[in-house]
Design an enzyme around this catalytic site. Sequence first.
Site, short mmCIF file in Angstrom:
data_model
loop_
_atom_site.label_atom_id
_atom_site.label_comp_id
_atom_site.label_asym_id
_atom_site.label_seq_id
_atom_site.Cartn_x
_atom_site.Cartn_y
_atom_site.Cartn_z
CG ASP A 1 31.60 44.65 34.79
OD1 ASP A 1 30.53 45.27 34.88
OD2 ASP A 1 32.71 45.17 34.95
CD GLU B 1 26.02 22.04 27.81
OE1 GLU B 1 24.84 21.70 27.79
OE2 GLU B 1 26.75 22.15 26.80
C1 GLC Z 1 29.83 47.84 34.53
C2 GLC Z 1 29.06 47.80 35.83
C3 GLC Z 1 29.32 49.08 36.57
C4 GLC Z 1 30.80 49.18 36.86
C5 GLC Z 1 31.63 49.04 35.59
C6 GLC Z 1 33.06 48.77 35.89
O1 GLC Z 1 29.40 48.83 33.68
O2 GLC Z 1 27.70 47.57 35.57
O3 GLC Z 1 28.55 49.18 37.74
O4 GLC Z 1 31.09 50.41 37.45
O5 GLC Z 1 31.21 47.95 34.79
O6 GLC Z 1 33.22 47.46 36.39
#
Ligand code: GLC
Length: 483
Positions: A188, A244
């Site tokens: 993320d 991996e």
């Molecule tokens: C990413 C996620 C989103 C979240 C953001 C902060 O963009 O997809 O849903 O709000 O990160 O973690």
Amino acid sequence: MPGWWDSAVVYEIYPRSFQDSNGDGVGDLPGIASRLPYLEWLGVDAVWLAPIYASPLADFGYDVSDHTAVAPEYGTLADLDALLEDAHGRGIRVLLDLVVSHTSIEHPWFRDRPDFYVWADGPEPPNNWIASFGGPAWSRDPRSGRLYLHSFYPEQPDLDWRNPELREAMAGVVRFWRERGVDGFRVDAVDRMVKDLALRDDPVTSEPFPLPLHADLTGLDLIHSRDAPEIGVALGTLREAAGEAPLIGEVYLPVERVIPYLDSFDAVFGFELLHAEWDAEQLAAAIVRSQSAGAIAWVTSNHDFPRVATRWGERNARAAAVLLLTLGGSAFVYMGEEIGMADGPGGDPPLDRFDRDRCRHPMQWESEPDGGFSTGEPWLPLVDPEVRSVADQRDEPDSILSLFRNLIAVRREIDGQPERLDAPAGVLAFRRGEHLIAINTADRPAPLPLAGELLLESVAGALQPDGDGRRLAANAAVVLRAG
Ligand code: GLC
Ligand code: CA
């Protein structure tokens, strides 16, 4: 490093909304496990679970308060073990969401390890950085009186990846899940991991950013508040810990700036395609630009953005499925797209703080009003199970669900990088090896000057005789095998 993920179809599950198993109206891990036979039938290679970790839910799980615990409403670690075992027995891999750039403000680290976070002192924020959802990226911690950085909501303080002990702690999280049998990670907000050390202002610019941003962010050149040149060490830590296992990065930057991330990651999402207009030229330009960066995970919708039927129009949803599933690279299918779901109404504040719940309504399994999602009151209402559901479409050869399933099967035979072909205006046509793919983005039929045997059409009658040749129906797409 080539691997199974290279051309995988990955199905994104938003756990709250996929399947409830205990009547509390919230989807959960046993619910997901109960739908694995469906996913096996559909033919996907892997699932990506949006965060399942303990969280106070300020950002529905993207505010993690314990990286190695399952949120009680989703189940237990034992439920996850069972899900992994069942999925693996069906040949389905499981990717977790790794939230690395911030934690929840309720994570014990925020009190016990302040050195894991980014701080500033003084009466005013040290710079003009803006949070992704608007407003300043700095808030004051009432306990210490200091300012902490948050690239997203104030409940999500940013981690300091320059701290080697933080790096080691997060590497431990990755190893924990690997040892439990998790097959890889969607990572993320990777571009927020490392910011300018000197905390310099983002300069003002008149150049538009090629991806949609919160209005507060437009007009700034986002070069210091994210994507600092020293990102390599942070990414290297994740790479080493993952071994991996593939790392697919959410790097929300223009294509030129994703390239350094691909030194350590296996692929990054191609957001320029997701945000392109449904127009042959614009789609082609986004695809070519993305491919120039390297390994792209294609995505046309996810839990953050309007669904395909809403953004590109319901009439184009089938052709968009053909595009997503015939490009070279991995393809991420967001749950519900395969039955043609559109966005529903937004959720209620304060829960839906950024109007993102429109694309997070529960999955529609049955045509009854509860959609077969939950026997209780769903956390967000169902949109239109009477109009579209898995049950109604599954045995219907002309349904969009059948199209997705056929596409997933046909794509296994398609090989080679896409090469654009000449085609009439409005038609995006490309060749991959012996396969030809043509997508009519226009609302009128177009002559199709491509010879080949019809393998798949987005809708019955997509390809029609036209004098000596053939034509492609409005909003339709086909896959052909060159003779
Ligand atoms: C990413 C996620 C989103 C979240 C953001 C902060 O963009 O997809 O849903 O709000 O990160 O973690
Ligand atoms: Ca539940």
